[in-house]
Enzyme design. Structure first.
Site, PDB file in Angstrom:
ATOM      1  N   ASP A   1      -4.012   8.875  -0.834  1.00 56.13           N
ATOM      2  CA  ASP A   1      -5.273   8.182  -1.072  1.00 56.13           C
ATOM      3  C   ASP A   1      -5.664   8.448  -2.517  1.00 56.13           C
ATOM      4  O   ASP A   1      -5.779   9.613  -2.925  1.00 56.13           O
ATOM      5  CB  ASP A   1      -6.365   8.718  -0.140  1.00 56.13           C
ATOM      6  CG  ASP A   1      -6.993   7.624   0.711  1.00 56.13           C
ATOM      7  OD1 ASP A   1      -6.706   6.440   0.450  1.00 56.13           O
ATOM      8  OD2 ASP A   1      -7.771   7.960   1.618  1.00 56.13           O
TER       9      ASP A   1
ATOM     10  N   GLU B   1     -11.561   6.419  -5.120  1.00 53.69           N
ATOM     11  CA  GLU B   1     -12.107   5.075  -4.955  1.00 53.69           C
ATOM     12  C   GLU B   1     -12.785   4.578  -6.227  1.00 53.69           C
ATOM     13  O   GLU B   1     -13.548   5.310  -6.866  1.00 53.69           O
ATOM     14  CB  GLU B   1     -13.124   5.056  -3.810  1.00 53.69           C
ATOM     15  CG  GLU B   1     -12.516   5.254  -2.440  1.00 53.69           C
ATOM     16  CD  GLU B   1     -11.668   4.072  -2.018  1.00 53.69           C
ATOM     17  OE1 GLU B   1     -12.143   2.926  -2.126  1.00 53.69           O
ATOM     18  OE2 GLU B   1     -10.521   4.299  -1.581  1.00 53.69           O
TER      19      GLU B   1
ATOM     20  N   ARG C   1       0.864  -1.184   0.000  1.00 56.24           N
ATOM     21  CA  ARG C   1       0.000   0.000   0.000  1.00 56.24           C
ATOM     22  C   ARG C   1       0.897   1.229   0.000  1.00 56.24           C
ATOM     23  O   ARG C   1       1.770   1.378   0.848  1.00 56.24           O
ATOM     24  CB  ARG C   1      -0.895   0.001   1.241  1.00 56.24           C
ATOM     25  CG  ARG C   1      -1.686   1.291   1.499  1.00 56.24           C
ATOM     26  CD  ARG C   1      -2.720   1.534   0.416  1.00 56.24           C
ATOM     27  NE  ARG C   1      -3.748   2.478   0.833  1.00 56.24           N
ATOM     28  CZ  ARG C   1      -3.660   3.809   0.747  1.00 56.24           C
ATOM     29  NH1 ARG C   1      -2.551   4.365   0.272  1.00 56.24           N
ATOM     30  NH2 ARG C   1      -4.668   4.563   1.125  1.00 56.24           N
TER      31      ARG C   1
ATOM     32  N   ARG D   1      -1.677  -5.294   4.648  1.00 53.36           N
ATOM     33  CA  ARG D   1      -0.762  -4.856   3.595  1.00 53.36           C
ATOM     34  C   ARG D   1       0.415  -4.097   4.198  1.00 53.36           C
ATOM     35  O   ARG D   1       0.298  -3.499   5.265  1.00 53.36           O
ATOM     36  CB  ARG D   1      -1.494  -3.959   2.593  1.00 53.36           C
ATOM     37  CG  ARG D   1      -2.658  -4.629   1.895  1.00 53.36           C
ATOM     38  CD  ARG D   1      -3.429  -3.650   1.019  1.00 53.36           C
ATOM     39  NE  ARG D   1      -3.998  -2.545   1.797  1.00 53.36           N
ATOM     40  CZ  ARG D   1      -4.835  -1.645   1.300  1.00 53.36           C
ATOM     41  NH1 ARG D   1      -5.179  -1.703   0.021  1.00 53.36           N
ATOM     42  NH2 ARG D   1      -5.311  -0.674   2.068  1.00 53.36           N
TER      43      ARG D   1
END
Length: 266
Positions: free
Chosen positions: A148, A151, A143, A191
């Site tokens: 971020d 999505e 990750r 992760r």
């Protein structure tokens, strides 16, 4: 007779001493080799195999075999690289090439983006993904730290704008390449959260930072589990630049951050 016996005993003692020294040296050599192998050449096939002592200190080298989302991928660990035997004594998985259309390549070659006036999304949609990803390999789930990505569609929820573009960019940039990762922590999904770097003709690139610069990821907003390797201010600065220049997702009039999106959809 007593003198001959003394000589024989002395010779035997010398032989025993030499044998003991040789045995100790051999044992020490084996233990040293084992320790060096474990430290520099041992392959990790699961995130849980990475020793705690490696986090925030060591860099791991490997090949990206698949990219499943805009901010994570799978890494086949190849410790030591060529010197570790990879490519001649040990083999890394090969990926099938993707047949990209020639017309797209020619278009990018003769009509630069600033002449074609592409929209922000089209910049990323036109990128070639060179290889097909491979699953079901003994890989580390990674990750990206500090960011971020928008999505994608999950569990009936609509995808966020630029989620597909972020995925295309990450596949274009990483898949099939060898990269360095610096493990920082483990997330709630098991992760490895890591800083990821690769070498390009312009120098070393921090993957997370490049995504922020291109406007296809935002600085991680979570209050817990945030990892920046002491570089959060650098991420914030480049996000402000991308926002000011309306790059990527910042070209949208309205944008919901991935963090707020996840809170809203639960």
């Amino acid at each position: 007779m007593s003198e001959d016996r003394a000589v024989r005993l002395s010779s035997q003692q010398i032989l025993y001493t030499k044998a003991a020294i040789l045995s100790a040296a051999l044992t020490g050599s084996i233990l040293t080799s084992y320790a060096l192998f474990n430290r520099y050449l041992k392959q990790y096939t699961r995130v849980t195999q990475i020793p705690l002592s490696a986090f925030r200190k060591n860099w791991l080298y490997g090949k990206v075999t698949s990219v499943g989302d805009g901010d994570n991928f799978h890494l086949f660990h190849t410790p030591g690289g060529i010197l570790g035997g990879w490519g001649w004594a040990r083999s890394a998985p090969k990926l099938d090439k993707v047949n990209n259309k020639r017309s797209d390549s020619l278009k990018r070659l003769f009509f630069p983006r600033f002449l074609r006036r592409q929209k922000e999304q089209e910049k990323f949609q036109s990128l070639n993904v060179p290889f097909k990803g491979r699953r079901n390999l003994p890989t580390l789930s990674i990750r990206l730290c500090g960011v971020d990505a928008p999505e994608r569609a999950h569990f009936g929820n609509a995808a966020q704008p630029f989620s597909e573009e972020a995925l295309i960019w990450l596949r274009h940039t990483l898949i099939g390449k060898f990269v360095w990762i610096k493990p920082l922590s483990l997330d709630q999904y098991g992760r490895c959260v890591a800083k990821v770097k690769f070498w390009s003709w312009t120098g070393w690139k921090n993957v997370s930072l490049e995504m922020v610069k291109n406007g296809i990821a935002v600085v991680y907003e979570g209050k817990t589990g945030a990892e920046f390797d002491d570089e959060r201010d650098i991420y914030i600065f480049h996000e402000q630049v991308a926002r000011k220049e309306r790059r990527g997702l910042w070209s949208l009039k309205k944008f919901e951050t991935p963090g707020n999106y996840k809170k809203r959809v639960g």
